[in-house]
Design a protein around this motif. Sequence first.
Motif, PDB file in Angstrom:
ATOM      1  N   UNK A 118      -1.494 -12.484   3.152  1.00  0.00           N
ATOM      2  CA  UNK A 118      -1.677 -11.918   1.816  1.00  0.00           C
ATOM      3  C   UNK A 118      -1.912 -10.403   1.947  1.00  0.00           C
ATOM      4  N   UNK A 119      -1.665  -9.732   0.871  1.00  0.00           N
ATOM      5  CA  UNK A 119      -1.897  -8.266   0.794  1.00  0.00           C
ATOM      6  C   UNK A 119      -3.002  -8.005  -0.222  1.00  0.00           C
ATOM      7  N   UNK A 120      -4.008  -7.253   0.191  1.00  0.00           N
ATOM      8  CA  UNK A 120      -5.155  -6.943  -0.669  1.00  0.00           C
ATOM      9  C   UNK A 120      -5.238  -5.424  -0.852  1.00  0.00           C
ATOM     10  N   UNK A 121      -5.265  -5.003  -2.081  1.00  0.00           N
ATOM     11  CA  UNK A 121      -5.440  -3.571  -2.399  1.00  0.00           C
ATOM     12  C   UNK A 121      -6.882  -3.326  -2.840  1.00  0.00           C
ATOM     13  N   UNK A 122      -7.368  -2.154  -2.544  1.00  0.00           N
ATOM     14  CA  UNK A 122      -8.709  -1.746  -3.016  1.00  0.00           C
ATOM     15  C   UNK A 122      -8.704  -0.264  -3.351  1.00  0.00           C
ATOM     16  N   UNK A 123      -9.350   0.045  -4.463  1.00  0.00           N
ATOM     17  CA  UNK A 123      -9.428   1.417  -4.948  1.00  0.00           C
ATOM     18  C   UNK A 123     -10.885   1.717  -5.284  1.00  0.00           C
ATOM     19  N   UNK A 124     -11.282   2.967  -5.024  1.00  0.00           N
ATOM     20  CA  UNK A 124     -12.677   3.340  -5.312  1.00  0.00           C
ATOM     21  C   UNK A 124     -12.759   4.826  -5.627  1.00  0.00           C
ATOM     22  N   UNK A 321      -7.468  -3.382  -8.400  1.00  0.00           N
ATOM     23  CA  UNK A 321      -6.344  -2.999  -9.225  1.00  0.00           C
ATOM     24  C   UNK A 321      -6.570  -1.580  -9.748  1.00  0.00           C
ATOM     25  N   UNK A 322      -5.604  -0.757  -9.563  1.00  0.00           N
ATOM     26  CA  UNK A 322      -5.731   0.636  -9.985  1.00  0.00           C
ATOM     27  C   UNK A 322      -5.748   0.767 -11.501  1.00  0.00           C
ATOM     28  N   UNK A 323      -5.062  -0.161 -12.210  1.00  0.00           N
ATOM     29  CA  UNK A 323      -4.937  -0.035 -13.661  1.00  0.00           C
ATOM     30  C   UNK A 323      -6.266  -0.201 -14.384  1.00  0.00           C
ATOM     31  N   UNK A 324      -7.150  -1.038 -13.843  1.00  0.00           N
ATOM     32  CA  UNK A 324      -8.437  -1.237 -14.527  1.00  0.00           C
ATOM     33  C   UNK A 324      -9.607  -0.765 -13.667  1.00  0.00           C
ATOM     34  N   UNK A 325      -9.353   0.311 -12.873  1.00  0.00           N
ATOM     35  CA  UNK A 325     -10.406   0.824 -11.985  1.00  0.00           C
ATOM     36  C   UNK A 325     -11.641   1.273 -12.753  1.00  0.00           C
ATOM     37  N   UNK A 326     -11.432   1.897 -13.896  1.00  0.00           N
ATOM     38  CA  UNK A 326     -12.560   2.475 -14.612  1.00  0.00           C
ATOM     39  C   UNK A 326     -13.084   1.570 -15.723  1.00  0.00           C
ATOM     40  N   UNK A 327     -12.846   0.299 -15.614  1.00  0.00           N
ATOM     41  CA  UNK A 327     -13.390  -0.639 -16.594  1.00  0.00           C
ATOM     42  C   UNK A 327     -14.844  -0.958 -16.268  1.00  0.00           C
TER      43      UNK A 327
END
Length: 472
Positions: A118-124, A321-327
Amino acid sequence: MSRRALLCGLLLLSGCNLAPRYEPPPVAMADQFPSPETHGARAPELPWQDFFHDPVLRDLIGKALDNNRDLAAAAARIEQARAQFRIQQSQRLPSVNLGGSADRLRAAVSPAEDAPRVTVDSYAVQVGIPAFELDFWGRVANLSESARRQYLSTVEAERAFRLSLIANVAASYYAMRSAEEGIVLAQKSLDSRRETMELAQLRMDVGFTSSIDYNQSYTLVTQAETQLAQLKRGREQTLHLLQQFVGVPLPDPLPPSLPLEDTTQIAPLAPGLPSDLLNDRPDVRAAEERLRAANANIGAARALYFPTIALTGAAGYASDELSNLFSGPNHLWTFGVGATLPLLDWGRRRSQVELAQGQRNELEATYQSTVQNAFREVADGLSATQHNAEQIQAQIRTVEAQAALVTTAEDRYGVGLTPYLEVLDAERNHFAAEQTLLQLRASDLQDRVNLYAALGGGDLPPPQKTVASHDR
């Protein structure tokens, strides 16, 4: 314990300062200068433009203050010390960092050989405060105070160098003017001696005198030529030194100036009280600023005996998910406090305190020595100006007496009452007396300039960028 009580306790601790209370060290110094009181302006209240009345010298000093490379280096050291102070001062407030990251991880879901991957993305994104020392014991505050005092001492050192440069330019200028007037005298003496030598040769050719008179007059001519060459060499060397001080090429010869015998080309000075030197001399102020810096370093060294308490914190967002990072659900924060205290350092902290105290003791002795040296320089300058006037008046009478002696010797030789050796000695002594008078007048002007510098001078602002001596 309530939060309010805890906060009050922390605030009280944050005002703790372990540096010794600073008091100016005592200096053994007389209440009055050992010289009669003179009338005039106080040196710190008299700009150098008003102290020197020679327009040529004023122009040279102005060029030196604009172009001297050593002075430019001193101004650069001020900028370095100012920047170092601001670097240290910034540590009293927490720094804030902004960080962001984006990672992608590709891995198997299990250790099995045929397990799916699997591929897991993380943004911070986060704003954080790195380890910020809570200055309960005044360590950072004392280091900042030490840097500020070092900066102020550099400003005063630059002012002291400016004053020294003014004195050096003036001293070199008067030395060169003395050499120029000496060259004029030597040239007149040489011309007169050549005429006398020609007359002695005519008298020898007709058999009126022997060759002894001619050889003696010839010796007098060669001596005058040697002295003239020495004066020219000294003048050129002094001009080279003056040009180095000024920092730009100078015309040779310089424009006409006031003669050395004009005593009004320097304004009179009033010495004031010895205690005034503590505020008037930039080198004394610089020495005291360095002492105050060392005093603050003791407080910083003592603070090492207490725990170092650091604060860390961060707040931001993290998501896969980059699209809802600031939720809202992705918001996170962290806060922490840590404390460290060395348990065994083998005497390192004690030695650091002893080192800081030893440096302070050294600078205290240096400060006292600087004050005593300032007192000596002023006392020497006052004595010099008093006795220079007496010497000059006595030398003027000597020149007049030697001139009369030359006339008498020539008259006696003309009627055959004395040998030419008497004329030779009289002319030699008269020329030496005139040269001595020139040197005394130049020395008097130089001593008065040195007194102006010893009293602290005046109108010596640092460059515009370095005036902010109250930055905190």
